[in-house]
Design a protein around this motif. Structure first.
Motif, PDB file in Angstrom:
ATOM      1  N   GLU A   1     -24.674  61.860  14.489  1.00  0.00           N
ATOM      2  CA  GLU A   1     -23.908  61.288  16.069  1.00  0.00           C
ATOM      3  C   GLU A   1     -23.100  62.507  16.352  1.00  0.00           C
ATOM      4  O   GLU A   1     -23.053  62.469  17.490  1.00  0.00           O
ATOM      5  CB  GLU A   1     -23.210  59.994  15.604  1.00  0.00           C
ATOM      6  CG  GLU A   1     -22.635  59.372  16.954  1.00  0.00           C
ATOM      7  CD  GLU A   1     -23.931  58.884  17.932  1.00  0.00           C
ATOM      8  OE1 GLU A   1     -24.953  58.802  17.593  1.00  0.00           O
ATOM      9  OE2 GLU A   1     -23.397  58.362  19.005  1.00  0.00           O
TER      10      GLU A   1
ATOM     11  N   TYR B   1     -16.391  61.686  23.233  1.00  0.00           N
ATOM     12  CA  TYR B   1     -17.776  61.317  23.280  1.00  0.00           C
ATOM     13  C   TYR B   1     -18.210  60.288  22.073  1.00  0.00           C
ATOM     14  O   TYR B   1     -18.830  59.209  22.268  1.00  0.00           O
ATOM     15  CB  TYR B   1     -18.730  62.177  23.498  1.00  0.00           C
ATOM     16  CG  TYR B   1     -18.848  62.863  24.840  1.00  0.00           C
ATOM     17  CD1 TYR B   1     -17.893  62.545  25.823  1.00  0.00           C
ATOM     18  CD2 TYR B   1     -19.801  63.797  25.043  1.00  0.00           C
ATOM     19  CE1 TYR B   1     -18.124  63.096  27.377  1.00  0.00           C
ATOM     20  CE2 TYR B   1     -19.802  64.389  26.388  1.00  0.00           C
ATOM     21  CZ  TYR B   1     -19.219  63.981  27.482  1.00  0.00           C
ATOM     22  OH  TYR B   1     -19.228  64.643  28.516  1.00  0.00           O
TER      23      TYR B   1
ATOM     24  N   GLY C   1     -22.026  54.047  22.695  1.00  0.00           N
ATOM     25  CA  GLY C   1     -23.509  54.467  23.085  1.00  0.00           C
ATOM     26  C   GLY C   1     -24.625  53.324  22.320  1.00  0.00           C
ATOM     27  O   GLY C   1     -24.046  52.551  21.444  1.00  0.00           O
ATOM     28  N   LYS C   2     -25.780  53.873  22.149  1.00  0.00           N
ATOM     29  CA  LYS C   2     -26.645  53.108  21.532  1.00  0.00           C
ATOM     30  C   LYS C   2     -26.702  53.147  20.231  1.00  0.00           C
ATOM     31  O   LYS C   2     -27.060  52.478  19.558  1.00  0.00           O
ATOM     32  CB  LYS C   2     -27.878  53.338  22.496  1.00  0.00           C
ATOM     33  CG  LYS C   2     -28.374  52.703  23.582  1.00  0.00           C
ATOM     34  CD  LYS C   2     -29.859  52.495  23.966  1.00  0.00           C
ATOM     35  CE  LYS C   2     -30.443  53.890  24.235  1.00  0.00           C
ATOM     36  NZ  LYS C   2     -29.947  54.251  25.760  1.00  0.00           N
ATOM     37  N   ARG C   3     -26.295  54.439  19.679  1.00  0.00           N
ATOM     38  CA  ARG C   3     -26.139  54.754  18.281  1.00  0.00           C
ATOM     39  C   ARG C   3     -27.613  54.929  17.537  1.00  0.00           C
ATOM     40  O   ARG C   3     -27.856  54.396  16.641  1.00  0.00           O
ATOM     41  CB  ARG C   3     -25.213  53.888  17.614  1.00  0.00           C
ATOM     42  CG  ARG C   3     -23.850  53.826  18.312  1.00  0.00           C
ATOM     43  CD  ARG C   3     -22.972  55.076  17.878  1.00  0.00           C
ATOM     44  NE  ARG C   3     -21.515  54.571  18.174  1.00  0.00           N
ATOM     45  CZ  ARG C   3     -20.636  55.555  18.367  1.00  0.00           C
ATOM     46  NH1 ARG C   3     -20.915  56.775  18.924  1.00  0.00           N
ATOM     47  NH2 ARG C   3     -19.467  55.329  18.587  1.00  0.00           N
TER      48      ARG C   3
ATOM     49  N   ARG D   1     -20.329  61.257  32.493  1.00  0.00           N
ATOM     50  CA  ARG D   1     -21.440  60.894  31.835  1.00  0.00           C
ATOM     51  C   ARG D   1     -20.735  59.240  31.123  1.00  0.00           C
ATOM     52  O   ARG D   1     -19.783  59.297  30.888  1.00  0.00           O
ATOM     53  CB  ARG D   1     -21.328  61.871  30.241  1.00  0.00           C
ATOM     54  CG  ARG D   1     -22.084  61.386  29.331  1.00  0.00           C
ATOM     55  CD  ARG D   1     -22.380  62.150  28.284  1.00  0.00           C
ATOM     56  NE  ARG D   1     -23.032  63.411  28.292  1.00  0.00           N
ATOM     57  CZ  ARG D   1     -24.314  63.262  28.431  1.00  0.00           C
ATOM     58  NH1 ARG D   1     -25.261  62.322  28.424  1.00  0.00           N
ATOM     59  NH2 ARG D   1     -24.974  64.654  28.946  1.00  0.00           N
ATOM     60  N   ARG D   2     -21.915  58.442  31.631  1.00  0.00           N
ATOM     61  CA  ARG D   2     -21.648  57.140  31.345  1.00  0.00           C
ATOM     62  C   ARG D   2     -20.356  56.614  31.924  1.00  0.00           C
ATOM     63  O   ARG D   2     -19.491  56.010  31.172  1.00  0.00           O
ATOM     64  CB  ARG D   2     -21.517  56.916  29.769  1.00  0.00           C
ATOM     65  CG  ARG D   2     -22.801  56.833  29.260  1.00  0.00           C
ATOM     66  CD  ARG D   2     -22.916  56.532  27.637  1.00  0.00           C
ATOM     67  NE  ARG D   2     -23.889  57.123  26.876  1.00  0.00           N
ATOM     68  CZ  ARG D   2     -23.265  57.615  25.809  1.00  0.00           C
ATOM     69  NH1 ARG D   2     -21.950  57.694  25.263  1.00  0.00           N
ATOM     70  NH2 ARG D   2     -24.143  58.209  24.909  1.00  0.00           N
TER      71      ARG D   2
ATOM     72  N   ASN E   1     -23.434  64.564  20.012  1.00  0.00           N
ATOM     73  CA  ASN E   1     -22.459  64.505  20.933  1.00  0.00           C
ATOM     74  C   ASN E   1     -21.763  65.999  21.195  1.00  0.00           C
ATOM     75  O   ASN E   1     -21.391  66.341  22.466  1.00  0.00           O
ATOM     76  CB  ASN E   1     -21.382  63.532  20.474  1.00  0.00           C
ATOM     77  CG  ASN E   1     -21.819  62.329  20.996  1.00  0.00           C
ATOM     78  OD1 ASN E   1     -21.163  61.668  21.880  1.00  0.00           O
ATOM     79  ND2 ASN E   1     -21.857  61.425  19.745  1.00  0.00           N
TER      80      ASN E   1
END
Lengths: 327, 327
Positions: B72, B37, B42-44, B91-92, B76
């Motif tokens: 982060e 992950y 991701g957008k972070r 997920r995503r 996760n």
């Protein structure tokens, strides 16, 4: 004072603290679940180790109480998650958390105890530098505990080597003992030499303890250990006795016979006795016992440099107790 | 620079660090699982918040990189455990960890990321006192995240009140935003007033973000959000629109009709549209949107006291972005 008396006395000191850090808060279901294991008692070996190490280096044991609680919470967090992974229904006669509540709540209760442990460490009333040192020991231990449990999960039912056995025990048992001892000593103001000595002590003690536990699983008195004879054999648990047998039994036919019994959940009493006989004949049971004794001797030798104190006496007694018990 | 551009630039700074803290080590299966992950991108938003808050109070943003990584990892870790609890397969677009590996490894990968996050914090190259302050924010957030997820788990399929909705969102979203902002600001040397201001900002931003997400689930363009219309309705997700409808719809018959559709996985397209029409007619959709807008206004008002800087500009842009997006 022998180890059991010291543990009892130390429990009386530490238990009220263990019961004081998780306040009533919503959702109470999670709070209740997270309290179950730590509030239920137990030998409290790890918190006793925190306190003893603090005292042994001349520190004020009261300063180490929060860390002792944190280490016990971490131990319990790993038990809750291990029980989910292993699908165990009971621990020490209690229903496991995922059975008494539900699996999501068990995962969260573990996570919550983990978080609370670090909250307690963050709030410890010791100099920032000391807190940071204790934190480093504990965080490293938790990382290693996850590695050890992953070995346990992936190696289940597999034949592993002695080296793999030793590494798994180190990760699953020794590292948290070492974090307890070194963290407690850090709070007590230990110097690097003392920290190194205590790390060696706790590491060897953890190894010896687990090795002797495995030994009792075969050589122990079922009525006392509460473990049914052959339970480890039927589960295929790779103890030092098993790895030694696999690595030293020269008769291929007998080796195949042994492998056929190991890990067979339906193995008869007779078959289990035969497997034990094979381990006995190759010298594996005695080898296992001797290795435990050696680790304990090593543990004690690590702390000869410490000044005499009740705490040092306890640490020696605890080491002796590890290989002189029937439970 | 708008929020998306800033996030992209900030990701480029932080991504190599995110990929550098988990070293190769045995068992590699656990290491691999724990990397999935955080390494996937991701957008972070949370690490960007850590860095921006550090910069906004005049700190050196480089000092905040380890904390940004730690936050982060914590985000996760909670995603991995949430996916286990919710039984989600993807997920995503990626397989979730318990599906790609196995459930024990997923639980352990979460635990390992959690431990690594605190190891990183313990090793931060900042004064001990600063480290301790950041640690306190983060540990408190993780405790609250567990509480929020427990609410989510136990309230699934139940009708909750607006107050319960708000508390769950605060615990599940705002607290980690606030820990990111306050932790980053602590690293940057913030004073108490700045910390308080950033806590208010992040808290309101988290609330506004989640409220607008829920709003998009009904009012958004499916082609853009990727959420099928009525998905939240069929799942019985208690958004602000739903709690408002339940609490303000006076016509008992229509209320019963609404409750009959909500949480019915087999509700027809027509029934879902009817539920939306009911929420619309009572003013719930507009109420939800307005509440999101109010939270964002509140967030921005909290940081008016900060000197102008790129970081402050980003924080304002991020707040505006929260309610001006279609995804």
């Amino acid at each position: 004072m022998n180890a059991e008396e010291y543990l009892k006395k130390s429990s009386e000191e530490i238990d009220p603290a263990i019961r004081s850090y998780i306040e009533d808060e919503e959702p109470m279901r999670l709070i209740d679940a997270s309290r179950q294991y730590p509030y239920a008692g137990g030998k409290r070996m790890r918190p006793a180790m925190v306190m003893a190490a603090c005292g042994a280096v001349g520190g004020n044991k009261k300063d180490a109480v929060p860390l002792a609680v944190a280490v016990e919470y971490i131990h319990n967090f790993t038990l809750i998650h291990d029980d989910v992974m292993d699908g165990d229904d009971r621990r020490r006669g209690m229903l496991t958390i995922h059975v008494a509540y539900d699996e999501p709540t068990a995962i969260l209760a573990g996570d919550a105890l983990f978080a609370k442990a670090f909250q307690i460490i963050a709030e410890m009333d010791v100099p920032d530098k000391t807190m940071r040192l204790a934190l480093k020991y504990v965080t490293k231990a938790v990382w290693d505990l996850a590695r050890g449990q992953e070995y346990d999960v992936t190696n289940e039912g597999k034949l592993i080597t002695e080296a793999q056995y030793l590494e798994t025990v180190r990760l699953k048992t020794s590292v948290l003992f070492a974090a307890a001892a070194c963290g407690g000593a850090a709070v007590g103001g230990a110097d690097d030499k003392q920290l190194k000595a205590l790390e060696g002590y706790a590491d060897a003690l953890g190894m010896g303890f687990q090795m002797y536990d495995d030994y009792l699983g075969v050589a122990g008195d079922t009525a006392k250990t509460g473990k049914s004879v052959g339970n480890d054999i039927r589960k295929g648990k790779c103890t030092l006795m098993v790895t030694y047998t696999l690595e030293n039994l020269e008769d291929k036919k007998v080796l195949e016979e042994f492998k056929g019994i190991l890990g067979n959940p339906n193995a008869s009493e007779e078959a289990v006795r035969r497997a034990e006989e094979i381990m006995e004949s190759v010298g594996a049971v005695e080898y296992n016992r001797r290795r435990a004794v050696e680790e304990i001797a090593k543990a004690k030798s690590c702390i000869t440099c410490f000044k005499n104190s009740d705490e040092k006496e306890f640490m020696i007694a605890l080491a002796d107790f590890a290989i002189d018990r029937d439970v």
